[in-house]
Design a protein around this motif. Structure first.
Motif, mmCIF file in Angstrom:
data_model
loop_
_atom_site.group_PDB
_atom_site.id
_atom_site.type_symbol
_atom_site.label_atom_id
_atom_site.label_comp_id
_atom_site.label_asym_id
_atom_site.label_seq_id
_atom_site.Cartn_x
_atom_site.Cartn_y
_atom_site.Cartn_z
ATOM 1 N N THR A 136 -4.570 9.231 -5.638
ATOM 2 C CA THR A 136 -6.244 9.499 -4.819
ATOM 3 C C THR A 136 -6.125 8.711 -3.791
ATOM 4 O O THR A 136 -5.364 8.383 -3.067
ATOM 5 C CB THR A 136 -7.060 8.772 -5.963
ATOM 6 N N ASN A 137 -6.804 9.160 -2.851
ATOM 7 C CA ASN A 137 -7.361 9.010 -2.196
ATOM 8 C C ASN A 137 -9.221 8.562 -1.721
ATOM 9 O O ASN A 137 -9.750 9.351 -2.226
ATOM 10 C CB ASN A 137 -7.092 9.691 -0.382
ATOM 11 N N ARG B 89 0.771 11.088 -4.405
ATOM 12 C CA ARG B 89 -0.621 10.759 -4.312
ATOM 13 C C ARG B 89 -1.311 10.329 -5.883
ATOM 14 O O ARG B 89 -1.261 11.513 -6.001
ATOM 15 C CB ARG B 89 -1.129 12.153 -3.114
ATOM 16 N N ASN C 271 -9.475 9.781 8.953
ATOM 17 C CA ASN C 271 -9.359 10.923 8.661
ATOM 18 C C ASN C 271 -9.590 12.311 9.789
ATOM 19 O O ASN C 271 -10.721 11.818 10.815
ATOM 20 C CB ASN C 271 -10.750 10.944 7.701
ATOM 21 N N SER D 70 -9.958 5.448 5.662
ATOM 22 C CA SER D 70 -9.686 6.304 4.639
ATOM 23 C C SER D 70 -8.860 6.291 3.834
ATOM 24 O O SER D 70 -7.053 6.106 4.736
ATOM 25 C CB SER D 70 -10.293 8.017 3.776
ATOM 26 N N TYR D 71 -8.407 5.145 2.387
ATOM 27 C CA TYR D 71 -7.414 4.573 2.289
ATOM 28 C C TYR D 71 -6.295 6.099 1.333
ATOM 29 O O TYR D 71 -7.447 6.868 0.388
ATOM 30 C CB TYR D 71 -7.093 3.875 0.874
ATOM 31 N N THR D 72 -5.629 5.942 1.314
ATOM 32 C CA THR D 72 -4.225 6.819 -0.276
ATOM 33 C C THR D 72 -3.662 6.151 -1.005
ATOM 34 O O THR D 72 -3.173 5.189 -0.190
ATOM 35 C CB THR D 72 -4.020 7.924 1.255
#
Length: 195
Positions: free
Chosen positions: A21-22, A19, A3, A9-11
């Motif tokens: 969530t992340n 998408r 980020n 950060s995982y998406t």
């Protein structure tokens, strides 16, 4: 994904490409998730409105991929640029705290008000001279001779005294002058950043 602040950060994306969530990958037990809320076979999650769950093996693979991405980022030009930005933000925060301490103290407030009054006195003399000069050259009753022989020399002397008083104050209180300049410069920087 790394980020804007350089954190991993995982998406999570659904089968339709949208998408879900992340965020960060968490161990459910360490996060305090009640055992009855953990789906069978899962140990980790990315929290969200709809949390995404992973098995221990999936979490291990994701962690390895994330570490590889983070290591690559940490040695990149982007990370160096981000580190420089972080240092600059830290310096600005420290400078702002020091400025606030100087300007908001009881003595600082008195000194700031005194400096403002001195600057106002000099500006008032300058404005008065401008006004007198304009009236001296007025077509209806103006008298340039009076202005140039009497008013202008008196105004110049008064303006010089006011400027000397301001310069003397600034010489005695450099910390106030520096704090006010930094405050003004910071306001300009903020204005430019948000324009």
């Amino acid at each position: 994904m790394i980020n804007a602040f350089g954190y991993l950060s995982y998406t999570a994306v659904g089968d339709d490409g949208r998408r879900i969530t992340n965020g960060s990958l968490y161990d459910a037990a360490e996060r305090g998730v009640a055992p009855q809320e953990v789906p069978a076979g899962c140990t980790h999650l990315i929290p969200g409105t709809v949390p995404v769950w992973f098995t221990a093996e999936d979490a291990e693979q994701l962690t390895a991929l994330g570490k590889a991405a983070k290591d690559t980022f940490d040695s990149s030009a982007e990370e160096r640029q981000l580190a420089a930005w972080r240092r600059e933000q830290d310096e600005r925060t420290k400078a702002s705290a020091a400025r606030t301490a100087v300007l908001s103290s009881a003595e600082g407030k008195v000194l700031v008000a005194r400096r403002a009054a001195l600057a106002s006195e000099a500006a008032a003399v300058f404005d008065m001279d401008e006004d007198q000069r304009a009236r001296a050259h007025d077509d209806e009753g103006g008298d340039p001779g009076i202005y140039y022989r009497h008013q202008q020399p008196a105004n110049e002397a008064a303006y010089e005294r006011a400027c000397e008083a301001l310069a003397a104050f600034d010489g005695e209180h450099p910390q106030i002058v520096a704090a006010l300049r930094e405050e003004k410069a910071e306001a300009v920087r903020r204005h430019l950043e948000f324009d």
